[in-house]
Design a protein around this motif. Structure first.
Motif, mmCIF file in Angstrom:
data_model
loop_
_atom_site.group_PDB
_atom_site.id
_atom_site.type_symbol
_atom_site.label_atom_id
_atom_site.label_comp_id
_atom_site.label_asym_id
_atom_site.label_seq_id
_atom_site.Cartn_x
_atom_site.Cartn_y
_atom_site.Cartn_z
ATOM 1 N N ASP B 40 0.878 -1.165 0.000
ATOM 2 C CA ASP B 40 0.000 0.000 0.000
ATOM 3 C C ASP B 40 0.915 1.215 0.000
ATOM 4 O O ASP B 40 2.139 1.065 -0.175
ATOM 5 N N LYS B 41 0.400 2.401 0.169
ATOM 6 C CA LYS B 41 1.267 3.568 0.021
ATOM 7 C C LYS B 41 2.278 3.722 1.157
ATOM 8 O O LYS B 41 3.193 4.533 1.067
ATOM 9 N N ASP B 98 -4.817 4.942 -1.863
ATOM 10 C CA ASP B 98 -4.237 4.368 -0.642
ATOM 11 C C ASP B 98 -3.088 3.424 -0.936
ATOM 12 O O ASP B 98 -2.394 2.978 -0.022
ATOM 13 N N TYR B 99 -2.899 3.124 -2.209
ATOM 14 C CA TYR B 99 -1.964 2.055 -2.519
ATOM 15 C C TYR B 99 -0.690 2.507 -3.223
ATOM 16 O O TYR B 99 0.199 1.732 -3.479
ATOM 17 N N LEU B 100 -0.643 3.773 -3.574
ATOM 18 C CA LEU B 100 0.514 4.261 -4.319
ATOM 19 C C LEU B 100 1.006 5.575 -3.729
ATOM 20 O O LEU B 100 0.189 6.389 -3.291
ATOM 21 N N PRO B 101 2.304 5.800 -3.745
ATOM 22 C CA PRO B 101 2.804 7.112 -3.337
ATOM 23 C C PRO B 101 2.336 8.115 -4.379
ATOM 24 O O PRO B 101 2.373 7.835 -5.581
ATOM 25 N N PHE B 157 6.893 9.317 -7.380
ATOM 26 C CA PHE B 157 5.491 9.079 -6.996
ATOM 27 C C PHE B 157 4.568 9.423 -8.159
ATOM 28 O O PHE B 157 4.994 10.051 -9.142
#
Lengths: 316, 316, 316, 316, 316, 316
Positions: B40-41, B98-101, B157
């Motif tokens: 997740d992030k 919520d899952y990536l920068p 990101f």
């Protein structure tokens, strides 16, 4: 014809020379005159036309071959010609080979050898690519046969690019036959194409200087683009193969600080960078030794910048 | 949802995570199991599915979002999950953010700002080129908005490439307004295009890694080619202008040893290389200070390789 | 007045020039004569006074403005004056601006702009420091307004240091407004002070050469010391802030091999080093292009050592 | 007392150690505990106080000498102490020399030798300068006698700065006696002062780490400033002599890339840089060989980064 | 026989292995035990003999081949053997080729190929020199056939020096046939001799590590000396030829920073340095790709320090 | 005798000079003439013999001392002699010391000092080695006393090698007395032998140029070989000691890029490289200051390439 490097103080010269450059100027006393640079394959010489309006001085331009009568004298330590008569020479009156430095090898023979290498490539995508450039594109073939491989450092003569390319390809063929990890078709194709961008980086003889585009972009990227462009017009050129070929072209200088935007990452790219570098160094050595001989030097020839060492002929 | 960096030894976890990688393996006793990496992030975590054929384990693949039940435990000093149940989650069940920068700035606002810069270009050839890429080419626009500017070093990101490009363009705008020798249209266009090749050098999130092509060719040459390709389809793109733009792209790393095949030779290329380098360094500093704060560190943060110095926050 | 670069062979010259240097010598036959170098803003010229005791030759010294009558002739390929008459010119007879290279910008306007930046600093310790040097210290203000930023490379003219400082400060202001991690007061102060040591490293015009102290210590350390000295006289200058300011001055060349004893370790130091380097490079380019234009050159101008590249004007 | 490097798994330890660091933490179950690092001259060890509120655990701080009872066990491959009892030890209970690495030479004897060198300086300005710092400034004398010459590389022990300074001064004395171009008074003074800034760059033992000021400014510039400051308070310190002394301090690392803002430009600066560098390298070798002996190694000791070579003891 | 890299946790092993190292130690409880490292061509493994005085444990030394019974278990993440029985194996019981990494090519065939190159040399001085070393000096021939070409980087296996030498010689033969400035006899001789010093720089297998002499002097100088020594015993070896041959050996690393005390100054030295470097790089690539395949990796293999690039297999 | 640097335009010269070079040439009109270079210790001068067959011109060769009558005139800005009469001078007619640059120290006194160092070596193997070269080998002793230490950089005069060696040995003696890790006998021996190869690398005065062998092999390897050769003739020279001595010779330039094939790996090698480098740098400075004084320069002397800095005399 009297070759430029043989002209002596006090002589009157008559002969045909290539006009490399011509500019108008004015003496301190306000009189117009012309600065002319003439060349043949033995060198170039500064000339003046003091009497521009003389009947004997016909109109001519840079890159014309002109037939002159002139007086030679030494000025500020260098030989200079005062041109008394000048006219543009007709095509049959001179042999262009006398006016440009030219490969000692027969250009058509070298080209035929190149074609043999192209025929030896089995992969049909690569073979078609090579034929596109080196057989079907007549304009490129003509440029490729006559361009030099460099402005000055090495192979700086008509046919130099072809001679260098053929030599590098031969070495790559040898390496491919010897190291099983090498894919021959890829390496031969990369070798033949590696300096293809020089046909655009350098202008044709007798100018043989960097073009504006060449100065801004460089032959590595220009060659990359020629190959990439071709591939886009094909429906089926395998992408992985294409990228490996392009990588070989981009990385053939071996190090970032020598202008390659990528270091060699596959075996063929390593092999190509060595074959290219070795040929450039050995030809530089050959030319330096030849120049040394011509100058009557024996023993150590002093520091050679490109080879980064004091050099000498092998006595052995 | 429990973020990965908050998972503690002994907990049972239930939540949706992005599957980054999934591979099959066999224990020393011959029993098949699955290695899974979830992210997740806040980070990523190693997981095992020991009972592959269990009814609770539904089929899923890398890059699926999966809803799991799992037990957390520490193994060899690192947290690990043993997945007991798993199913692919439906689209509405989770928020991809919520899952990536992701950039802290609004991506659409940044894109609108970029459009303003494009509109400010007067030269019609350059403006049309910018519109071609950044307005009309929807696929590129999408990629440009989401790609990072690097795998790790800085701007790593979602939206990083857009954020970096905008920042560099802004600095170039400032420089153009200040130094009369700068041609603003050329510099703004070069700034907007300088890293365009990164849309192909790096694969999309969540992978965000160098593509094969990216590794072999690099974003400098890939970006050069995109612009050159466009120009070939135009009847009238001025050649000198084109070569200057391409030169700016090729030379924007400033030094050969940083992967530029040419050193900056015109004022705009010098300006771009400074704007790019300064933004990369200052964002690296920002991220390092942020990471230091997050880790509760005060004072000197140790040696930063990219900045080539021990660094610390300004107390001022 | 006939500017030096317009003097021609055979002319007799009459005019006022600045005496840069004057030394006595003896001919091989034992006769005393004087070697004199005269300059104006277009260049300098070697002169001889063969008949030292002539009535027409009044006494004068280096740095005097002298009114001469002289014969011009070419010797060893360079123009030379044989001075027949010479007298020291009075103050109203000449305009000093004709004798020194000078900024194309108005020095007082630039100074007022600098004062605005000083006024914009909120931190009272930093503001007081800036006022101390750039408002209250009249001797420094005078030197700061007239010194060059370098002996030759770039900004080598009266007002050059002020022009360069102002430009760097402007860029720093831009960076401060854009990157939230930057503390503006610190960066603006560092920018204004970064080359303050040059007021002592270089002697005043027309000499404009490194002082003995400048050669031994360098402007980086000399500027550091001026700021540190000031701080010692304050009861309350915050120590952390002071060290960060001093660090910015010490590290503003960006790399140890460029003479900074420390690499930039805080964000403001990174920003300053970019602003300084970019201004130096772009001004070098501007001066090189201007010189190229003046020499009637078009196209590529050849290799520029400071920019480490062959350069040319943007055609765009 | 049991020295730290002699503690074995399973032992119960009782003894007095220096507390280098102490921080509070919380277990994953929410229980508070303390991380403590203890040190003596043989090394340092991680410790835990699990039962913070136990009656046996008295209050103490970093840099206290504490008397403990503790159980030793290996955790994650490193020895660790679990502290059961702890109290602050009284002044007479321990010998500080057991807790810090210290020069093998007598500090007062070395100091007296330094005084002799000071007395041997004839030039009254230089002698007065040396006496000011090394005789009359008691605080400096104390710091100079106890500081190390580096955090780790070489002479990283109490008295290290004095030992290194004395050694460099001795070598300079030798060089001065041998090379007539050397002005002895200048070189001796420069040698004694060359690392004076280290008294501020490094904090006192047992911390022995770079101060914030030290990290930002460096000992070269800090030492320069101390000497310059002194000179300003003198009415009559000859300016040329001062600048030469300061130049020696600034250039003593010999190369810009080693952090000197100036290369040695006078003979004394060249001599000092060699004496300094040779002492640093030979002491590094001595310490590496001693450590090799202590570890029972014979033959090649592996690559030493500071000496940039694989090294070994001379068998000879 | 069970190869070391196939041993699994929990197995009982019986087989013959080469003992690389054996040292005695004492447990924390004071009980003596033995640390043993066993190796075969697939790797090496740590072993313990806990019950040193057991009847089943016969006496043996490092470099013996021993027949063992042992239990395998994982300790600290690495496989370990607890040896229960051990005896020295007899000569016929094992095949040494199973215990050492060895060239994939037949050593005697390679040697015969080397002899053919020697026979092809016409110059009688050079041919005699080659026969002296590679035919008549049996001890050298034996060492030359079995030594590796490096401790680790490339060709680090039995026969590696011969394989590398043969490959370099072949490439030199190709270059000699192609570039007329090359004197073939000199280049072939230099190629065959270029790494002859490695027979003394590296100790024999299974140790295959730098000797003390090798570490202090290096194979370049050691090889130089072997050839020079030979020449002194000849009455008539031509001095110029000798010096050129020695120069080739000294300069074969191509650059001073790679340990050659001279840069190549004659054509043969340039050729040799390329042939040597190309073979080293391509073999490094081959070994890295082979290791990648063995580890089941596909695609990019990560950064290779010797090739200074991220590398991958050609897909072609 | 009129020294060369005192010859003036128009003078007629009579005196004895050393003939450094003599070559035949032909004028453009076909008349033979001779180019001669004469030298004395103050410099060298180009001469012409226009009337080769004149009765006054007797036969002579390069390296003869000739007695001439000649007319001095300036040609192309340089003084030239037209030789009218010439004959070979007899041995007693001139003092060779007038014709060659020579050490300011007495050569025999320096040699005696060297012998004292040799006598101070206790180790019998090392002492015998030193005596072999520096006492018993008369030819070497003679060469060692007269050779320079370099063609130009520093110590480029008769006795220069001895003077430099003695100075380095003295510094090494000092270091040995001061650093207990140094083995004095080894270091003194290495110091005395470190440049022994220069007796063969440089030809004797007045030529003082690199020999062919010197150019190809270099004095480091040549000196190594002389010592190694000696050792082979001894039954019992301890091998470890020998390799350490040879290592010191090989590594005495300190860095690979300065031509040492090995970096210093033992304490004595580190010490020697510093002593050598310091003496070379300080003597270079001495010679540069002396030349500056001779040229009447004060203050800064400009950039010195070997010292890599602008330099000046210490005013102190």
């Amino acid at each position: 014809m009297r070759f430029i490097k043989e002209i002596r103080d006090g002589e009157q010269i008559q002969g045909i020379y290539l006009c490399k450059q011509k500019t108008s100027a004015v003496t301190k006393n306000g009189k117009p005159y012309e600065n002319v640079i003439l060349q043949d394959k033995t060198g170039s010489i500064d000339c003046k036309i003091w009497d521009v309006k003389s009947a004997g001085i016909e109109d001519f331009d840079a890159l014309d071959y002109i037939d002159i009568v002139a007086d030679a004298s030494i000025f500020n330590g260098a030989m200079q010609l005062s041109i008394k008569r000048a006219r543009v020479a007709g095509e049959g009156e001179f042999d262009p080979a006398d006016y440009l430095p030219v490969s000692s090898k027969d250009i058509n023979e070298m080209y035929n050898e190149l074609l043999k290498y192209i025929n030896s490539v089995s992969n049909r995508y690569l073979k078609r690519l090579l034929e596109f450039f080196f057989v079907h594109d007549e304009k490129l073939v003509k440029a490729f046969k006559s361009t030099s491989a460099a402005k000055s450092v090495h192979h700086g003569f008509v046919g130099g690019l072809l001679e260098h390319t053929l030599s590098v390809t031969g070495t790559c063929d040898y390496i491919a036959s010897k190291y099983p990890i090498i894919k021959r078709d890829l390496l031969i194709t990369a070798a033949i194409c590696h300096d293809i961008g020089k046909t655009k980086e350098l202008s044709a003889f007798p100018v043989n200087d960097y073009t504006d585009e060449g100065n801004l972009l460089g032959h590595i990227v220009m060659g990359y683009e020629m190959v990439k462009d071709y591939s886009k017009k094909q429906d089926d050129f395998p992408e992985g193969l294409l990228n490996e070929l392009l990588h070989c072209i981009l990385s053939h200088h071996g190090e970032l600080e020598f202008g390659s935007p990528k270091k060699p990452a596959i075996a063929e790219a390593i092999a190509l960078s060595f074959a290219d570098n070795a040929d450039a160094k050995l030809e530089t050595m050959r030319e330096a030794l030849e120049a040394g001989d011509a100058a009557g030097k024996s023993g150590w020839l002093g520091f050679n910048r490109y080879l980064d060492s004091n050099i000498r002929k092998t006595m052995g």
